[in-house]
Design a protein around this motif. Structure first.
Motif, mmCIF file in Angstrom:
data_model
loop_
_atom_site.group_PDB
_atom_site.id
_atom_site.type_symbol
_atom_site.label_atom_id
_atom_site.label_comp_id
_atom_site.label_asym_id
_atom_site.label_seq_id
_atom_site.Cartn_x
_atom_site.Cartn_y
_atom_site.Cartn_z
ATOM 1 N N LEU A 59 0.812 -1.214 0.000
ATOM 2 C CA LEU A 59 0.000 0.000 0.000
ATOM 3 C C LEU A 59 0.848 1.268 0.000
ATOM 4 O O LEU A 59 1.650 1.489 0.913
ATOM 5 C CB LEU A 59 -0.908 0.004 1.231
ATOM 6 N N THR A 60 0.684 2.090 -1.019
ATOM 7 C CA THR A 60 1.275 3.424 -1.034
ATOM 8 C C THR A 60 0.153 4.407 -0.745
ATOM 9 O O THR A 60 -0.878 4.412 -1.421
ATOM 10 C CB THR A 60 1.923 3.740 -2.391
ATOM 11 N N ALA A 61 0.339 5.225 0.294
ATOM 12 C CA ALA A 61 -0.730 6.133 0.721
ATOM 13 C C ALA A 61 -0.109 7.309 1.459
ATOM 14 O O ALA A 61 1.087 7.341 1.733
ATOM 15 C CB ALA A 61 -1.704 5.397 1.632
ATOM 16 N N ARG A 62 -0.969 8.269 1.799
ATOM 17 C CA ARG A 62 -0.581 9.367 2.677
ATOM 18 C C ARG A 62 -0.961 8.951 4.097
ATOM 19 O O ARG A 62 -2.081 8.510 4.339
ATOM 20 C CB ARG A 62 -1.278 10.655 2.276
ATOM 21 N N TRP A 63 -0.009 9.108 5.017
ATOM 22 C CA TRP A 63 -0.167 8.611 6.374
ATOM 23 C C TRP A 63 -0.115 9.746 7.396
ATOM 24 O O TRP A 63 0.693 10.655 7.280
ATOM 25 C CB TRP A 63 0.933 7.601 6.707
ATOM 26 N N SER A 64 -0.970 9.651 8.408
ATOM 27 C CA SER A 64 -0.992 10.575 9.534
ATOM 28 C C SER A 64 -0.918 9.757 10.821
ATOM 29 O O SER A 64 -0.827 8.533 10.773
ATOM 30 C CB SER A 64 -2.277 11.413 9.502
#
Length: 105
Positions: free
Chosen positions: A17-22
């Motif tokens: 999974l490539t995503a934006r993470w917080s």
């Protein structure tokens, strides 16, 4: 007790999974794990690190966390510094000195 989610949103690849993470953090580890369960996060995904106890969450999970009542906080804000400092104190390993002094009141 409160659950917080920051706006870090850094892009990273985790497994497939490539995503934006917080970061999802809370006033207590028990509250954090309970809230994360409502989001479908596994307790094994808890990040118990000296830099702060948290869950990494993708943008869709961040949005759902806010819908469920998590308080959105801006990275590097005074509130974020306080929340991160508390998350650091929750680490199960050796305690580190507070990085950001907490003002009384």
């Amino acid at each position: 007790m409160t659950v917080y989610v920051d706006d870090y949103r850094t892009e990273a690849r985790v497994g497939h999974l490539t995503a934006r993470w917080s970061h999802l953090m809370a006033d207590s580890v028990a509250e954090l794990v309970a809230f994360a369960g409502r989001l479908g996060l596994q307790p094994a995904w808890l990040q118990d690190k000296p830099g702060g106890v948290h869950f990494d969450v993708t943008d869709p999970t961040r949005t759902e966390a806010i819908r469920l009542g998590a308080v959105p906080i801006r990275c590097r804000s005074e509130e974020w510094r306080r929340v991160v400092d508390e998350a650091r104190q929750q680490h199960s390993g050796p305690r580190r000195p507070r990085r950001y002094p907490v003002e009384p009141g």
